[in-house]
Design an enzyme around this catalytic site. Structure first.
Site, PDB file in Angstrom:
ATOM      1  CG  ASN A 109      76.212  87.420  17.058  1.00  0.00           C
ATOM      2  OD1 ASN A 109      75.974  86.343  17.587  1.00  0.00           O
ATOM      3  ND2 ASN A 109      75.255  88.180  16.536  1.00  0.00           N
ATOM      4  CG  HIS A 111      71.836  88.190  12.999  1.00  0.00           C
ATOM      5  ND1 HIS A 111      71.100  88.100  14.167  1.00  0.00           N
ATOM      6  CD2 HIS A 111      71.000  88.681  12.051  1.00  0.00           C
ATOM      7  CE1 HIS A 111      69.866  88.542  13.929  1.00  0.00           C
ATOM      8  NE2 HIS A 111      69.786  88.901  12.658  1.00  0.00           N
TER       9      HIS A 111
HETATM   10  C1  GAR Z   1      71.759  80.127  14.526  1.00  0.00           C
HETATM   11  O1  GAR Z   1      70.905  80.180  13.413  1.00  0.00           O
HETATM   12  C2  GAR Z   1      72.309  81.503  14.852  1.00  0.00           C
HETATM   13  O2  GAR Z   1      72.560  82.277  13.713  1.00  0.00           O
HETATM   14  C3  GAR Z   1      71.176  82.080  15.640  1.00  0.00           C
HETATM   15  O3  GAR Z   1      70.732  81.023  16.454  1.00  0.00           O
HETATM   16  C4  GAR Z   1      70.981  79.795  15.789  1.00  0.00           C
HETATM   17  C5  GAR Z   1      71.758  78.901  16.725  1.00  0.00           C
HETATM   18  O4  GAR Z   1      71.933  77.633  16.193  1.00  0.00           O
HETATM   19  N1  GAR Z   1      71.580  83.205  16.421  1.00  0.00           N
HETATM   20  C6  GAR Z   1      70.793  84.235  16.686  1.00  0.00           C
HETATM   21  O5  GAR Z   1      69.660  84.311  16.286  1.00  0.00           O
HETATM   22  C7  GAR Z   1      71.435  85.314  17.529  1.00  0.00           C
HETATM   23  N2  GAR Z   1      70.570  86.462  17.572  1.00  0.00           N
HETATM   24  P1  GAR Z   1      73.053  76.681  16.745  1.00  0.00           P
HETATM   25  O6  GAR Z   1      72.874  76.640  18.266  1.00  0.00           O
HETATM   26  O7  GAR Z   1      72.743  75.346  16.123  1.00  0.00           O
HETATM   27  O8  GAR Z   1      74.382  77.219  16.343  1.00  0.00           O
END
Ligand code: GAR
Length: 202
Positions: A109, A111
């Site tokens: 994952n 984060h």
């Molecule tokens: C990213 O910033 C990721 O780290 C976060 O969502 C965003 C997705 O962006 N994930 C979380 O917060 C998980 N808890 P993306 O769809 O452009 O990759």
């Protein structure tokens, strides 16, 4: 041998794109994204996958009465595609215990905060609101807890004078796009070993 990857997404898919790009440009070798699965319909992430000839599937969690049955469907797709590694790239659900057990230390994952601080949703906003001077991002293996699994890589991002949660998030995202592919490369090359909750590079 090729490592077959599945990517679980819920939205924009920029982290998915960073892995696609780093496979295509040869930074990550001997790996292929076999399937992208979204729990949200019509996400840009699914479009990104299709643009690169990758199978893209929407599985609607509301079609199932519980998480176990929903993830049974996911497990079937993973099996059909001989998946070795699962990436959670902006996947906004907590993974259930059956999926974790089937892929122990094979789910990664990304984060957007320095774990173990600011777990859960909107990690960047949580860190900004708390007033930290340094935030960042974390790539980790997924265990039964929420954002508690063994940490593979982290990158610091300083909070600058005049930052907003959005400007901080944008700089964190730049680093996410580096450490997620780096972690995938290390995994594919067999260089990550999990000892308790410590990830050792071999
Ligand atoms: C990213 O910033 C990721 O780290 C976060 O969502 C965003 C997705 O962006 N994930 C979380 O917060 C998980 N808890 P993306 O769809 O452009 O990759």
């Amino acid at each position: 041998m090729t490592t077959n990857i599945a990517v679980l997404v819920s939205g924009r898919g920029s982290n998915l794109q960073s892995v696609i790009d780093n496979i295509e440009n040869g930074y990550i070798q001997n790996a292929a994204i076999k399937v992208v699965i979204s729990d949200v319909e019509d996400t840009y992430a699914l479009e990104r996958a299709r643009n690169h000839g990758i199978s893209a599937i929407f599985i609607d969690p509301s079609d199932f009465s519980n998480k176990q049955d929903y993830e049974k469907d996911i497990l079937e797709v993973l099996k059909d595609n001989d998946v070795d590694l699962i990436l959670l790239a902006g996947y906004m659900r907590i993974v259930g215990k059956n999926l974790i057990a089937a892929y122990r230390n094979r789910i990664i994952n990304i984060h957007p905060a320095l774990l173990p601080s600011f777990k859960g949703l909107h990690g960047q906003q949580q860190a900004f609101d708390y007033g930290v001077k340094i935030s960042g991002c974390t790539v980790h293996f997924v265990d039964e807890g929420m954002d508690t699994g063994p940490i593979i890589l982290q990158k610091c991002v300083p909070v600058l004078e005049g930052d907003t949660a959005d400007s901080l998030s944008a700089r964190i995202l730049e680093q996410e796009h580096k450490i997620l592919p780096e972690a995938v490369k290390l995994f594919v090359e067999g260089k990550l070993k999990v000892e308790g909750r410590i990830v050792v590079r071999t």
